[in-house]
Design an enzyme around this catalytic site. Sequence first.
Site, mmCIF file in Angstrom:
data_model
loop_
_atom_site.group_PDB
_atom_site.id
_atom_site.type_symbol
_atom_site.label_atom_id
_atom_site.label_comp_id
_atom_site.label_asym_id
_atom_site.label_seq_id
_atom_site.Cartn_x
_atom_site.Cartn_y
_atom_site.Cartn_z
ATOM 1 N N ILE A 189 0.766 -1.094 0.054
ATOM 2 C CA ILE A 189 0.027 0.194 0.004
ATOM 3 C C ILE A 189 0.894 1.329 0.038
ATOM 4 C CG2 ILE A 189 -1.775 1.518 1.162
ATOM 5 C CD1 ILE A 189 -2.532 -1.296 2.438
ATOM 6 N N GLY A 190 0.873 2.081 -0.998
ATOM 7 C CA GLY A 190 1.290 3.324 -1.014
ATOM 8 C C GLY A 190 0.458 4.499 -0.738
ATOM 9 N N TYR A 191 0.461 4.609 0.657
ATOM 10 C CA TYR A 191 -0.502 5.867 1.139
ATOM 11 C C TYR A 191 0.411 6.830 1.804
ATOM 12 C CZ TYR A 191 -4.882 3.283 0.335
ATOM 13 O OH TYR A 191 -5.922 2.421 -0.338
ATOM 14 N N SER A 192 0.965 6.658 2.932
ATOM 15 C CA SER A 192 1.735 7.637 3.763
ATOM 16 C C SER A 192 2.763 8.079 3.120
ATOM 17 C CB SER A 192 2.172 6.672 5.030
ATOM 18 O OG SER A 192 1.183 6.352 5.763
ATOM 19 N N SER B 167 4.707 -1.148 3.727
ATOM 20 C CA SER B 167 5.171 -2.607 4.183
ATOM 21 C C SER B 167 5.207 -3.578 3.041
ATOM 22 C CB SER B 167 4.262 -3.276 5.153
ATOM 23 O OG SER B 167 4.422 -2.599 6.497
ATOM 24 N N GLU C 95 -9.503 -2.636 5.551
ATOM 25 C CA GLU C 95 -8.189 -3.146 6.187
ATOM 26 C C GLU C 95 -8.593 -3.202 7.937
ATOM 27 O OE1 GLU C 95 -3.725 -1.322 7.479
ATOM 28 O OE2 GLU C 95 -4.922 -0.079 5.824
ATOM 29 N N THR D 261 -4.328 6.029 12.844
ATOM 30 C CA THR D 261 -3.928 5.909 14.064
ATOM 31 C C THR D 261 -5.072 5.750 14.991
ATOM 32 O OG1 THR D 261 -4.328 8.394 14.359
ATOM 33 C CG2 THR D 261 -2.174 7.734 13.714
ATOM 34 N N GLU E 276 -6.350 8.012 17.198
ATOM 35 C CA GLU E 276 -6.828 9.091 17.528
ATOM 36 C C GLU E 276 -7.916 9.246 16.323
ATOM 37 O OE1 GLU E 276 -3.214 9.212 19.649
ATOM 38 O OE2 GLU E 276 -3.831 8.639 17.688
#
Length: 389
Positions: free
Chosen positions: A126-129, A161, A243, A372, A374
Amino acid sequence: MDFCFTPEQEAFRKQIRQFLREEITPELRRAIEENPEDGSMHKEFSRKVGARGWIGLAWPKGFGGEGIGHIERLIYNEEMIYWRAPVGYHLTAERQMAPSLIISGTPEQQADYIPRIARGELGFCIGYSEPGAGSDLAGLQTRAVADGDDYVINGQKIFTSGAHWADYVWLATRTDPDAPKHKGISVFVVDLKSPGLTVKPLWNMGGGRFNEVYFDDVRVPKRNMVGEENQGWYVVAANLDFERSGIERVISGQLTFDELLDLLRMDGQEGLPKDASPALRHRLADMAVEFQVGRLLAYRVAWLQSQGQVPNYEASTSKVFGTELTQRVGRACIEALGLYGPVQRGTRSGALDGRIASMYLANVSATIAGGTSEIQRNIIATRGLGLPR
């Protein structure tokens, strides 16, 4: 009201356990435990699972799945994770990418990727962050610019990852820099062997590997866009719900916890040693109860999916409880073992061959990855409880 599984579902669970007893040999177990970098990834094992027809149990039959149901998939997932089966190669593709493609993919994308995922032949990361856009995912800055039949992509992703062994990256990019930040986002399937794409390791303190992924004029065919241009935020949001909805986070520490209890018992007798303090007994009892609570939260998510509903705040509830539970269990196990607890793998004094220490360190990132705690609590508050933003 009957909260039990059906006889057919219990028989399915036994079938999976028999498969795992046969396939997870001592040699394979040792290879998994000695390789914290890639131990959860085993292509041959994924293909064996695919040959059984167990990848995609809840997908509609027309998309390469068995169409059996979400409860059966939960049972399969629970057993695989509990016995530490090396399902990492196909897990993300099965759990997130195939369902997202079923909803948002073109017929050509569905015909290309989904059957290969079902056979255990395709791995996704996954290429998000990004360095400046983690929890604020809509603030991502990786750019995709149309150029003829392609898009040209430039930017950087972080904490990716599996990028060093996966086949494709599920990539969120910005295609309209002038749009509001939740608009102007598009999602692509990008071959990790593409020219201009570089993967560099990023190690965590538990010995596991994340990655930084750099895009330098990477050309991606327009046909690889998933969903509509500039509407990718909706694809991303649905993907994250998939997810967060699994039982993996709840169950991942259960086997280690059970092994700890066995270690603390005397001579195979029931109960803890007589000199175990009341505080330790109570804390371990609390952990056992919390595992059951976490299971029920995950079961509820699977049941809602089986009824055709899309769990949103329910998935966030399961995710935040499960990830925080793994951290609480790690702390409790470390403290229960005293000075033996922090001893890591490869030393003679390491309890459970250092798995306690490894779990404790690896689980630090559990409440960050996938959104997160939060963020999850905001979702629960606004979408579940109806509170104002």
